[in-house]
Design an enzyme around this catalytic site. Sequence first.
Site, PDB file in Angstrom:
ATOM      1  N   GLY A 116      42.419  62.230  76.038  1.00  0.00           N
ATOM      2  CA  GLY A 116      41.803  60.921  76.258  1.00  0.00           C
ATOM      3  C   GLY A 116      42.842  59.897  76.684  1.00  0.00           C
ATOM      4  O   GLY A 116      42.590  59.044  77.544  1.00  0.00           O
ATOM      5  N   THR A 117      44.019  59.986  76.097  1.00  0.00           N
ATOM      6  CA  THR A 117      45.090  59.035  76.426  1.00  0.00           C
ATOM      7  C   THR A 117      45.438  59.118  77.910  1.00  0.00           C
ATOM      8  O   THR A 117      45.594  58.092  78.578  1.00  0.00           O
ATOM      9  CB  THR A 117      46.342  59.341  75.568  1.00  0.00           C
ATOM     10  OG1 THR A 117      45.975  59.222  74.188  1.00  0.00           O
ATOM     11  CG2 THR A 117      47.484  58.405  75.877  1.00  0.00           C
ATOM     12  N   ASN A 157      36.941  53.216  67.579  1.00  0.00           N
ATOM     13  CA  ASN A 157      37.374  54.319  66.720  1.00  0.00           C
ATOM     14  C   ASN A 157      37.502  53.925  65.252  1.00  0.00           C
ATOM     15  O   ASN A 157      37.342  54.759  64.373  1.00  0.00           O
ATOM     16  CB  ASN A 157      38.703  54.903  67.218  1.00  0.00           C
ATOM     17  CG  ASN A 157      39.705  53.851  67.597  1.00  0.00           C
ATOM     18  OD1 ASN A 157      39.437  52.993  68.440  1.00  0.00           O
ATOM     19  ND2 ASN A 157      40.858  53.879  66.968  1.00  0.00           N
ATOM     20  N   SER A 200      37.646  63.034  75.365  1.00  0.00           N
ATOM     21  CA  SER A 200      38.639  63.933  74.773  1.00  0.00           C
ATOM     22  C   SER A 200      37.936  65.004  73.942  1.00  0.00           C
ATOM     23  O   SER A 200      37.121  64.684  73.073  1.00  0.00           O
ATOM     24  CB  SER A 200      39.577  63.105  73.890  1.00  0.00           C
ATOM     25  OG  SER A 200      40.489  63.950  73.245  1.00  0.00           O
ATOM     26  N   ALA A 201      38.277  66.284  74.196  1.00  0.00           N
ATOM     27  CA  ALA A 201      37.536  67.398  73.582  1.00  0.00           C
ATOM     28  C   ALA A 201      37.646  67.451  72.065  1.00  0.00           C
ATOM     29  O   ALA A 201      36.692  67.820  71.383  1.00  0.00           O
ATOM     30  CB  ALA A 201      38.026  68.714  74.182  1.00  0.00           C
ATOM     31  N   HIS A 202      38.816  67.064  71.524  1.00  0.00           N
ATOM     32  CA  HIS A 202      38.986  67.286  70.074  1.00  0.00           C
ATOM     33  C   HIS A 202      38.155  66.336  69.218  1.00  0.00           C
ATOM     34  O   HIS A 202      38.102  66.471  68.004  1.00  0.00           O
ATOM     35  CB  HIS A 202      40.475  67.278  69.682  1.00  0.00           C
ATOM     36  CG  HIS A 202      41.142  65.948  69.659  1.00  0.00           C
ATOM     37  ND1 HIS A 202      41.360  65.252  68.500  1.00  0.00           N
ATOM     38  CD2 HIS A 202      41.663  65.183  70.649  1.00  0.00           C
ATOM     39  CE1 HIS A 202      42.005  64.122  68.770  1.00  0.00           C
ATOM     40  NE2 HIS A 202      42.190  64.056  70.067  1.00  0.00           N
ATOM     41  N   THR A 225      48.815  73.110  86.711  1.00  0.00           N
ATOM     42  CA  THR A 225      47.980  74.304  86.549  1.00  0.00           C
ATOM     43  C   THR A 225      46.922  74.066  85.474  1.00  0.00           C
ATOM     44  O   THR A 225      47.242  73.574  84.382  1.00  0.00           O
ATOM     45  CB  THR A 225      48.881  75.511  86.170  1.00  0.00           C
ATOM     46  OG1 THR A 225      49.849  75.661  87.206  1.00  0.00           O
ATOM     47  CG2 THR A 225      48.076  76.782  86.016  1.00  0.00           C
ATOM     48  N   CYS A 285      50.809  50.407  54.640  1.00  0.00           N
ATOM     49  CA  CYS A 285      51.936  49.637  54.077  1.00  0.00           C
ATOM     50  C   CYS A 285      53.252  50.108  54.657  1.00  0.00           C
ATOM     51  O   CYS A 285      53.445  51.304  54.840  1.00  0.00           O
ATOM     52  CB  CYS A 285      52.056  49.889  52.586  1.00  0.00           C
ATOM     53  SG  CYS A 285      50.601  49.499  51.684  1.00  0.00           S
TER      54      CYS A 285
HETATM   55  N1  PLP Z   1      40.568  56.366  72.743  1.00  0.00           N
HETATM   56  C1  PLP Z   1      39.974  56.349  71.552  1.00  0.00           C
HETATM   57  C2  PLP Z   1      38.867  55.374  71.294  1.00  0.00           C
HETATM   58  C3  PLP Z   1      40.372  57.235  70.548  1.00  0.00           C
HETATM   59  O1  PLP Z   1      39.781  57.217  69.364  1.00  0.00           O
HETATM   60  C4  PLP Z   1      41.433  58.142  70.838  1.00  0.00           C
HETATM   61  C5  PLP Z   1      41.937  59.054  69.793  1.00  0.00           C
HETATM   62  O2  PLP Z   1      41.937  58.746  68.625  1.00  0.00           O
HETATM   63  C6  PLP Z   1      42.003  58.133  72.110  1.00  0.00           C
HETATM   64  C7  PLP Z   1      41.554  57.230  73.043  1.00  0.00           C
HETATM   65  C8  PLP Z   1      43.098  59.089  72.482  1.00  0.00           C
HETATM   66  O3  PLP Z   1      42.579  60.368  72.687  1.00  0.00           O
HETATM   67  P1  PLP Z   1      43.555  61.650  72.660  1.00  0.00           P
HETATM   68  O4  PLP Z   1      43.857  61.928  71.228  1.00  0.00           O
HETATM   69  O5  PLP Z   1      42.758  62.759  73.279  1.00  0.00           O
HETATM   70  O6  PLP Z   1      44.731  61.310  73.460  1.00  0.00           O
END
Ligand code: PLP
Length: 368
Positions: free
Chosen positions: A69-70, A145, A193-195, A231, A318
Amino acid sequence: MIYADNAATTELDKDAFEAMRPFLIENYGNASQSYFFAANARRAIESARKKIADCIGAEPEEIYFTSCGTESDNWAIKMAAGDYGDIVTSVIEHHAVLNSCAALERQGRNIIYVPVTQVGEVDSNCFEEYITKNTKLISVMFANNEIGTIQPIKKLTDIAHKHKCLFHTDAVQAVGHVHIDVHALEIDMLSASAHKFNGPKGIGFLYLKKGIELNSYLNGGSQEKGLRAGTENVAFIVAMAVALEKNCKCIDENQKYLKKLESLLLERIKLAGVDFILNGSRNKIPGNISLSFADVEGEMLLHRMDLQGICISTGAACDSKNIQVSHVIKEIRVPKRYAEGTIRISLGKNNSKEDVLAIADVLINIIK
Ligand code: PLP
């Protein structure tokens, strides 16, 4: 162990795992090669692309595989806005978006951060005020999130297009959990993002509406129509498609189940007379429960729950001297007395009623 941190990551689906195995062992061919052995891998990638597209109302040629996702967020934000133009985003985005914007800001770009209401929604009634004639890209997350709040995406895409801006959404927390039709919502770019939907870690995708030109972020070979070199991770792509298809078939059922678990948890805590605030809006990702408890430390709760075998997350951590309240909890203006005691319990379809009752009882005991 009770795992209740599904917004951080999810358990890999067994069918997804079985589907990816052959592409790690027998069918290990490089999908870019032209001999017969590689055709299996190529076919598997295209079949996965179609499955994923069907799940979000897209065309297969609008799906580009990425490593996470990043990466999808970085690609959309850094490349779609080109070398000029302002970017409008929200103050509660994930750091994948915020730090991509910050990187552009360091190069002199103008980024406008739109505030949110106390439930974490951008106000679509005054959103237009933040758009200037220089705005080129608007990026607002589908669902947050930390607190689960879902944004009014269609209203925002309408505003974006009225001002001839591209609209990107970070839908990492939403894909596979809520119904999404990218064409009906008129989204230009979407990150996933798949995970987060029971697929493997280290694989994701970017939906890019047909006709939109985006420069490549990773330069190299001609994979993904020359836009994303490298790849292809065939096994993970195949597993991502299986996991997404499986989740999308049961979205309504899963949502109903998670809402039931959520009510059970909240009722139990309320009944115990514990002083807390439930964060986020009514329209949120089911199972994502952000709670702020009065006069306790979120990180203490996390560690005490960990000692009892329960995995949750915190909205306030903290260091040796300070309690750091997350940017999201700050921006929704949770009162200080509660903000420092924020935790996120994110339930998934694999959690049981017994899990939830145990979480509530342990939490109540610690707080009392
Ligand atoms: N965007 C959101 C809203 C997320 O919650 C996350 C992961 O926690 C990401 C992006 C990043 O995804 P990835 O872990 O696949 O890089």
